[in-house]
Design a protein around this motif. Structure first.
Motif, PDB file in Angstrom:
ATOM      1  N   GLN A 256       0.826  -1.368  -0.045  1.00  0.00           N
ATOM      2  CA  GLN A 256       0.070   0.164  -0.006  1.00  0.00           C
ATOM      3  C   GLN A 256       0.665   1.344   0.124  1.00  0.00           C
ATOM      4  O   GLN A 256       1.740   1.219   0.472  1.00  0.00           O
ATOM      5  CB  GLN A 256      -1.025   0.046   1.176  1.00  0.00           C
ATOM      6  CG  GLN A 256      -2.067  -1.175   1.317  1.00  0.00           C
ATOM      7  CD  GLN A 256      -2.880  -1.039   2.424  1.00  0.00           C
ATOM      8  OE1 GLN A 256      -3.048  -0.124   3.039  1.00  0.00           O
ATOM      9  NE2 GLN A 256      -3.706  -1.974   2.764  1.00  0.00           N
ATOM     10  N   PHE A 257       0.442   2.228  -0.767  1.00  0.00           N
ATOM     11  CA  PHE A 257       1.153   3.637  -0.931  1.00  0.00           C
ATOM     12  C   PHE A 257       0.116   4.555  -0.648  1.00  0.00           C
ATOM     13  O   PHE A 257      -0.751   4.795  -1.321  1.00  0.00           O
ATOM     14  CB  PHE A 257       1.760   3.503  -2.370  1.00  0.00           C
ATOM     15  CG  PHE A 257       2.901   2.597  -2.492  1.00  0.00           C
ATOM     16  CD1 PHE A 257       4.306   2.805  -2.177  1.00  0.00           C
ATOM     17  CD2 PHE A 257       2.363   1.294  -3.138  1.00  0.00           C
ATOM     18  CE1 PHE A 257       4.946   1.738  -2.474  1.00  0.00           C
ATOM     19  CE2 PHE A 257       3.276   0.286  -3.409  1.00  0.00           C
ATOM     20  CZ  PHE A 257       4.543   0.328  -3.034  1.00  0.00           C
ATOM     21  N   ALA A 258       0.346   5.603   0.296  1.00  0.00           N
ATOM     22  CA  ALA A 258      -0.433   6.574   0.591  1.00  0.00           C
ATOM     23  C   ALA A 258      -0.581   7.837  -0.536  1.00  0.00           C
ATOM     24  O   ALA A 258       0.673   8.059  -1.115  1.00  0.00           O
ATOM     25  CB  ALA A 258      -0.113   7.296   1.789  1.00  0.00           C
ATOM     26  N   VAL A 259      -1.623   8.194  -0.723  1.00  0.00           N
ATOM     27  CA  VAL A 259      -1.552   9.336  -1.821  1.00  0.00           C
ATOM     28  C   VAL A 259      -1.040  10.656  -1.428  1.00  0.00           C
ATOM     29  O   VAL A 259      -1.214  10.702   0.103  1.00  0.00           O
ATOM     30  CB  VAL A 259      -3.066   9.418  -2.495  1.00  0.00           C
ATOM     31  CG1 VAL A 259      -3.497   8.230  -3.204  1.00  0.00           C
ATOM     32  CG2 VAL A 259      -3.925   9.844  -1.467  1.00  0.00           C
ATOM     33  N   GLN A 260      -0.490  11.437  -2.191  1.00  0.00           N
ATOM     34  CA  GLN A 260       0.125  12.746  -1.565  1.00  0.00           C
ATOM     35  C   GLN A 260      -1.103  13.693  -1.284  1.00  0.00           C
ATOM     36  O   GLN A 260      -2.205  13.890  -2.157  1.00  0.00           O
ATOM     37  CB  GLN A 260       0.771  13.273  -2.742  1.00  0.00           C
ATOM     38  CG  GLN A 260       2.111  12.435  -2.722  1.00  0.00           C
ATOM     39  CD  GLN A 260       3.212  13.229  -3.609  1.00  0.00           C
ATOM     40  OE1 GLN A 260       3.094  14.392  -4.036  1.00  0.00           O
ATOM     41  NE2 GLN A 260       4.235  12.657  -4.122  1.00  0.00           N
ATOM     42  N   PRO A 261      -1.225  14.170  -0.289  1.00  0.00           N
ATOM     43  CA  PRO A 261      -2.347  15.148   0.239  1.00  0.00           C
ATOM     44  C   PRO A 261      -2.287  16.580  -0.827  1.00  0.00           C
ATOM     45  O   PRO A 261      -1.131  16.865  -0.923  1.00  0.00           O
ATOM     46  CB  PRO A 261      -2.147  15.692   1.676  1.00  0.00           C
ATOM     47  CG  PRO A 261      -0.775  15.210   1.806  1.00  0.00           C
ATOM     48  CD  PRO A 261      -0.239  14.157   0.927  1.00  0.00           C
ATOM     49  N   GLY A 296       3.341   8.129 -10.166  1.00  0.00           N
ATOM     50  CA  GLY A 296       1.995   8.403 -10.449  1.00  0.00           C
ATOM     51  C   GLY A 296       1.159   9.300  -9.492  1.00  0.00           C
ATOM     52  O   GLY A 296       0.480  10.246  -9.621  1.00  0.00           O
ATOM     53  N   ASN A 297       1.532   9.002  -7.968  1.00  0.00           N
ATOM     54  CA  ASN A 297       0.890   9.885  -6.983  1.00  0.00           C
ATOM     55  C   ASN A 297       1.444  11.226  -7.092  1.00  0.00           C
ATOM     56  O   ASN A 297       0.466  12.229  -6.924  1.00  0.00           O
ATOM     57  CB  ASN A 297       1.241   9.113  -5.558  1.00  0.00           C
ATOM     58  CG  ASN A 297       0.471   8.078  -5.313  1.00  0.00           C
ATOM     59  OD1 ASN A 297      -0.669   7.876  -5.810  1.00  0.00           O
ATOM     60  ND2 ASN A 297       0.955   7.217  -4.485  1.00  0.00           N
ATOM     61  N   ALA A 298       2.708  11.405  -7.462  1.00  0.00           N
ATOM     62  CA  ALA A 298       3.251  12.767  -7.426  1.00  0.00           C
ATOM     63  C   ALA A 298       2.629  13.554  -8.794  1.00  0.00           C
ATOM     64  O   ALA A 298       2.399  15.171  -8.256  1.00  0.00           O
ATOM     65  CB  ALA A 298       4.670  12.924  -7.417  1.00  0.00           C
ATOM     66  N   CYS A 299       2.464  13.190  -9.730  1.00  0.00           N
ATOM     67  CA  CYS A 299       2.020  14.006 -10.714  1.00  0.00           C
ATOM     68  C   CYS A 299       0.596  13.929 -10.765  1.00  0.00           C
ATOM     69  O   CYS A 299      -0.019  15.079 -11.122  1.00  0.00           O
ATOM     70  CB  CYS A 299       2.343  13.114 -11.947  1.00  0.00           C
ATOM     71  SG  CYS A 299       4.006  13.255 -12.625  1.00  0.00           S
ATOM     72  N   ALA A 300      -0.353  13.046 -10.153  1.00  0.00           N
ATOM     73  CA  ALA A 300      -1.632  13.265 -10.205  1.00  0.00           C
ATOM     74  C   ALA A 300      -2.049  14.376  -9.038  1.00  0.00           C
ATOM     75  O   ALA A 300      -2.767  15.177  -9.184  1.00  0.00           O
ATOM     76  CB  ALA A 300      -2.445  11.837  -9.775  1.00  0.00           C
TER      77      ALA A 300
END
Length: 316
Positions: A256-261, A296-300
């Motif tokens: 699991q990887f937390a999404v960036q707030p 992916g998380n950072a760009c989104a």
């Protein structure tokens, strides 16, 4: 997963133009006016137009992250098609395999007060389905083939996509699939299920979003079980669920990887496509699967925090 830069990335599937309708914000502005308050938001409440479809959005993301990307599909020979082609080319996407005929597939994207969307295809006489595979696309020479958005089984793309992707894989390409199920629009008949099952078996990476998509496709009851099921063919599965953690399944393991707030969400439309494109760009540039999730998380997160169409910046 190692870098394979023998050729460009081919992105095929859903190509459309989105008409963005800020319904929720319009309701809020009207309520404020009725309360006698000044909103100052009149200019921002116009419906706007932007490129749409997972194939287009992900291609634009990958191109802005330094990947050679070719978009394949069919768009109308009208001003909407001109608009989409121009937007793709401005972002570095090669459109040599985009056919032009009929009317462009338009999608009404209605945003509620929280920015969540409901997408409604607009039926226009003579329009293209948005899913097609021009016959001039060769199956050879691709580093990756990214496929997505398989519509109802009576569309031409659904009949061609399996054999084409299999030929690309036999020629040495890696394959990534975004399920993009849209069961509420197209249903999930036995024939459509067979198409998805074939594509999953051909894929090195499968992207899915939400239980309504991944659980429907796999028959599992939880996101975790669905992610593991999608990875059973020896590839990797990446499952997103809004602000919940991203799940990465591979070799019977689940991480699991937390999404960036994000402090202020400015535009959620296309965020999932941005994630896909950034993930594949990371793999193309030789990053690991874990690093690809981080990209992916950072760009989104970056894209939804700024106005405009998928303004992509490469992660540090």
């Amino acid at each position: 997963m190692t870098e394979n830069t023998a050729g460009s990335i081919l992105s095929i599937g859903n190509i459309s133009v989105d008409v963005i309708i800020p319904y929720g914000r319009a309701k809020q502005a009207l309520a404020a006016v009725e309360r006698g308050e000044s909103t100052g938001q009149a200019d921002s409440l116009y419906a706007t137009m932007q490129p749409g479809g997972t194939a287009s959005n992900s291609a634009a993301t990958m191109a802005q992250l330094g990947c050679p990307v070719v978009l394949g599909g069919t768009i109308g020979g009208d001003m909407y098609g001109d608009f989409l082609i121009r937007a793709m080319q401005q972002r570095g996407v090669d459109c040599r395999h985009v056919g032009r005929q009929g009317g462009t597939f338009l999608c009404l994207t209605v945003l509620d007060e929280e920015g969540e969307r409901v997408m409604l295809p607009l039926q226009v006489p003579g329009q293209q389905s948005g899913w097609d595979l021009p016959v001039d696309i060769p199956p050879t020479g691709w580093s990756w083939v990214f496929v997505n958005g398989v519509g109802s089984e009576d569309r031409g793309f659904a009949q061609k996509v399996g054999p084409f992707v299999r030929a690309c894989r036999q020629a040495g390409a890696k394959v990534a699939l975004d399920l993009n199920l849209r069961a509420e629009l197209f249903g999930y008949s036995a024939q459509r299920r067979a198409i998805f099952e074939e594509l999953i078996q051909l894929s090195d990476v499968v992207f899915g979003s939400g239980s309504d998509e991944v659980c429907t496709v796999t028959g599992q009851k939880t996101l975790a079980a669905a992610a593991l099921a999608l990875a059973q063919n020896g590839g990797a599965a990446v499952v997103r669920d809004g602000t919940g953690p991203v799940l990465l399944a591979q070799n019977d393991t689940l991480e699991q990887f937390a999404v960036q707030p994000v402090q202020q969400v400015r535009n959620k439309v296309g965020a999932g496509d941005c994630f896909d494109g950034a993930f594949l760009a990371a793999l193309y540039h030789g990053r690991t699967l874990k690093q690809a999730v981080a990209w992916g998380n950072a760009c989104a997160a970056d894209a939804i925090s700024r106005p405009g169409y998928l303004n992509i910046r490469r992660p540090e």
